[in-house]
Design a protein around this motif. Structure first.
Motif, PDB file in Angstrom:
ATOM      1  N   GLN A 189       0.866  -1.190   0.000  1.00  0.00           N
ATOM      2  CA  GLN A 189       0.000   0.000   0.000  1.00  0.00           C
ATOM      3  C   GLN A 189       0.895   1.230   0.000  1.00  0.00           C
ATOM      4  OE1 GLN A 189      -2.162  -0.720   3.731  1.00  0.00           O
ATOM      5  NE2 GLN A 189      -4.047  -0.544   2.568  1.00  0.00           N
ATOM      6  N   PRO A 190       0.404   2.344  -0.521  1.00  0.00           N
ATOM      7  CA  PRO A 190       1.227   3.552  -0.536  1.00  0.00           C
ATOM      8  C   PRO A 190       1.623   3.998   0.871  1.00  0.00           C
ATOM      9  CG  PRO A 190      -0.776   3.853  -1.830  1.00  0.00           C
ATOM     10  CD  PRO A 190      -0.924   2.566  -1.094  1.00  0.00           C
ATOM     11  N   SER A 191       2.756   4.642   0.965  1.00  0.00           N
ATOM     12  CA  SER A 191       3.218   5.160   2.257  1.00  0.00           C
ATOM     13  C   SER A 191       4.288   6.201   1.993  1.00  0.00           C
ATOM     14  CB  SER A 191       3.824   4.032   3.095  1.00  0.00           C
ATOM     15  OG  SER A 191       4.555   4.552   4.185  1.00  0.00           O
ATOM     16  N   THR A 192       4.261   7.270   2.764  1.00  0.00           N
ATOM     17  CA  THR A 192       5.389   8.217   2.731  1.00  0.00           C
ATOM     18  C   THR A 192       6.191   8.032   4.011  1.00  0.00           C
ATOM     19  OG1 THR A 192       4.070   9.778   1.483  1.00  0.00           O
ATOM     20  CG2 THR A 192       6.062  10.639   2.510  1.00  0.00           C
ATOM     21  N   ARG A 193       5.546   8.355   5.162  1.00  0.00           N
ATOM     22  CA  ARG A 193       6.336   8.468   6.398  1.00  0.00           C
ATOM     23  C   ARG A 193       6.671   7.120   7.047  1.00  0.00           C
ATOM     24  NH1 ARG A 193       2.276  10.583   5.619  1.00  0.00           N
ATOM     25  NH2 ARG A 193       2.946  12.563   5.437  1.00  0.00           N
ATOM     26  N   THR A 194       5.791   6.151   6.956  1.00  0.00           N
ATOM     27  CA  THR A 194       6.134   4.859   7.574  1.00  0.00           C
ATOM     28  C   THR A 194       7.308   4.247   6.816  1.00  0.00           C
ATOM     29  OG1 THR A 194       3.802   4.596   8.103  1.00  0.00           O
ATOM     30  CG2 THR A 194       5.192   2.660   8.371  1.00  0.00           C
ATOM     31  N   PHE A 195       7.236   4.334   5.488  1.00  0.00           N
ATOM     32  CA  PHE A 195       8.324   3.781   4.675  1.00  0.00           C
ATOM     33  C   PHE A 195       9.627   4.531   4.955  1.00  0.00           C
ATOM     34  CE2 PHE A 195      11.021   3.560   0.992  1.00  0.00           C
ATOM     35  CZ  PHE A 195      11.036   2.196   0.728  1.00  0.00           C
ATOM     36  N   LEU A 196       9.560   5.868   4.886  1.00  0.00           N
ATOM     37  CA  LEU A 196      10.801   6.651   5.056  1.00  0.00           C
ATOM     38  C   LEU A 196      11.347   6.536   6.475  1.00  0.00           C
ATOM     39  CD1 LEU A 196       9.992   9.866   2.993  1.00  0.00           C
ATOM     40  CD2 LEU A 196      11.523   7.988   2.381  1.00  0.00           C
ATOM     41  N   GLN A 212      -4.744  -2.890  12.014  1.00  0.00           N
ATOM     42  CA  GLN A 212      -3.781  -2.403  13.018  1.00  0.00           C
ATOM     43  C   GLN A 212      -2.606  -1.711  12.345  1.00  0.00           C
ATOM     44  OE1 GLN A 212      -2.527  -3.402  16.611  1.00  0.00           O
ATOM     45  NE2 GLN A 212      -4.250  -4.621  17.258  1.00  0.00           N
ATOM     46  N   HIS A 213      -2.004  -0.787  13.098  1.00  0.00           N
ATOM     47  CA  HIS A 213      -0.777  -0.097  12.672  1.00  0.00           C
ATOM     48  C   HIS A 213       0.025   0.107  13.966  1.00  0.00           C
ATOM     49  CE1 HIS A 213       1.975   2.277  10.497  1.00  0.00           C
ATOM     50  NE2 HIS A 213       1.171   3.185   9.963  1.00  0.00           N
ATOM     51  N   PRO A 214       0.534  -1.003  14.535  1.00  0.00           N
ATOM     52  CA  PRO A 214       1.088  -0.898  15.891  1.00  0.00           C
ATOM     53  C   PRO A 214       2.284   0.046  16.021  1.00  0.00           C
ATOM     54  CG  PRO A 214       1.572  -3.054  14.915  1.00  0.00           C
ATOM     55  CD  PRO A 214       0.600  -2.376  14.001  1.00  0.00           C
ATOM     56  N   LEU A 224      -1.051  11.645  10.020  1.00  0.00           N
ATOM     57  CA  LEU A 224      -0.729  12.096   8.663  1.00  0.00           C
ATOM     58  C   LEU A 224      -0.731  10.893   7.708  1.00  0.00           C
ATOM     59  CD1 LEU A 224       2.119  14.665   9.479  1.00  0.00           C
ATOM     60  CD2 LEU A 224      -0.338  15.147   9.145  1.00  0.00           C
ATOM     61  N   PRO A 225      -1.003  11.016   6.429  1.00  0.00           N
ATOM     62  CA  PRO A 225      -1.223  12.287   5.741  1.00  0.00           C
ATOM     63  C   PRO A 225      -2.589  12.898   6.108  1.00  0.00           C
ATOM     64  CG  PRO A 225      -1.671  10.446   4.275  1.00  0.00           C
ATOM     65  CD  PRO A 225      -1.128   9.848   5.528  1.00  0.00           C
ATOM     66  N   ARG A 226      -2.685  14.213   5.880  1.00  0.00           N
ATOM     67  CA  ARG A 226      -3.946  14.894   6.161  1.00  0.00           C
ATOM     68  C   ARG A 226      -4.549  15.405   4.859  1.00  0.00           C
ATOM     69  NH1 ARG A 226      -1.799  20.594   8.557  1.00  0.00           N
ATOM     70  NH2 ARG A 226      -0.287  20.993   6.914  1.00  0.00           N
TER      71      ARG A 226
END
Ligand code: CP
Length: 359
Positions: free
Chosen positions: A89-96, A175-177, A312-314
């Motif tokens: 799935q797309p991600s900016t901050r979790t991936f980075l 979940q997103h622990p 985020l994202p918002r």
């Protein structure tokens, strides 16, 4: 005419279903090795003690990297290891932030962010894909659109010749622990006197927001917490979470009056509408969510020591003008994610004592 026989469930599918359906409390010990965290899949794996330790370790790692020699020390710790970042799935901050957390510890990173670039398109099963990762890496960090698949990855690797730990970086609407870990770290850092005894207001899509679900589970580890939920009718907090709060004697209220709830809140946790989970595209747009946007009038009523978080994202639930207020901590919150994730990886690799002992 006799009814056709149901197709027999393949053996592996049956074993997985039987495992998956076991009560979570029964399964949790399986995600630890020798009493130490191995797979990070559920918020329910964490206790007050383990959360405090993670936050302390994250603080310590931040402070160590202020000196180049400290930065070099941390980078030496896992320079012989590799991690797979597998994000369907797309991600900016979790991936980075996971990538950066790996860099902090010297862990080299491989990535797949688009399933079309993997052999899944040739008909490979996801189970085999995950097993293939373990041939090359020492840690799998994965975000998957299907709830439960991250658990299945850990289950599938267990008992193979080369099991490796799995970290859940977001699973469906479930979940997103690790987001919840960084939320706890942020709440503890910026709430005066820490989290105990505080009133937390969650706003937005509480039905499909995996971050609020995971955070609600973690909050049971703190004393005197009061929760308020402000959401459009279609996106109210789900009964399983309310049931969890009831079982743990955590008081909560549901409200439509955002302004009144903000006045009483120590922390406001905003979320966006998660329309990626709409049954038909555009369903969420038919619902008026504007009553659950945080605007200047809400900021004016927020207590002096109150804080505003957002995973985020918002979109439009918080306008950028709010960002300049010192109580808006969401940009610091995303940076905190890098540190708590670095602390989590260090913990999984048994490095806590070594890092804390570093002069
Ligand atoms: N909070 C969060 O999970 O953000 P990303 O989807 O950008 O990773």
């Amino acid at each position: 005419m006799a009814a056709p026989k149901a197709a027999a469930e393949p053996h592996r599918e049956r074993r997985w279903r039987e495992f998956h359906e076991r009560p979570l409390e029964e399964k949790l010990p399986l995600f630890f090795r020798d009493g130490a965290l191995y797979d990070c899949l559920f918020s329910q794996q964490f206790t007050r003690e383990s959360l405090d330790r993670l936050c302390t370790l994250a603080d310590r790692m931040r402070s160590i990297t202020k000196e180049k020699s400290g930065d070099d020390f941390l980078q030496s710790l896992l320079s012989n290891k590799r991690a797979m970042l597998y994000f369907s799935q797309p991600s900016t901050r979790t991936f980075l932030s996971f990538s950066s957390a790996c860099h902090i510890l010297g862990l080299r990173v491989l990535e797949i962010r688009d399933l079309k670039t993997s052999s899944v398109v040739k008909g490979e099963s996801l189970d085999d894909t995950i097993r293939t990762f373990s041939s090359y890496v020492d840690l799998v960090i994965m975000r998957h659109h299907e709830p439960g698949f991250v658990e299945r990855a850990s289950w599938g690797l267990n008992g193979t010749q080369r099991p490796v730990p799995v970290i859940n970086a977001g699973s469906g609407a479930d979940q997103h622990p690790t987001q919840a870990l960084l939320d706890i770290y942020t709440l503890n850092r910026y709430l005066q006197g820490g989290l105990d005894g505080k009133r937390i207001l969650m706003v937005g899509d509480l039905k499909r927001g995996r971050t609020v679900r995971s955070l609600a589970y973690l909050l049971k580890n703190y004393t005197g917490i009061h929760l308020s939920f402000a959401a459009p009718d279609a996106f109210r907090m789900q009964p399983d979470i309310l049931d969890f709060l009831n079982r743990h004697d955590i008081p909560y209220e549901e409200t439509d009056d955002l302004l009144a709830a903000v006045e009483k809140a120590d922390a406001v946790y905003m979320t966006r509408i998660q329309d990626e989970h709409d049954k038909s595209s555009g369903d969420s747009k038919k619902i008026d969510t504007s009553l659950f946007h945080f605007t200047q009038k809400h900021l004016d009523r927020l207590p002096e020591n109150g804080i505003i978080l957002h995973p985020l994202p918002r979109r439009d639930e918080i306008s950028p003008e709010i960002d300049d207020d010192r109580r808006a901590v969401y940009w610091r919150q995303e940076r905190n994610g890098m540190w708590i994730r670095a602390a989590l990886i260090a913990t999984i690799f048994g490095l806590e004592a070594k890092i804390l002992a570093k002069k």
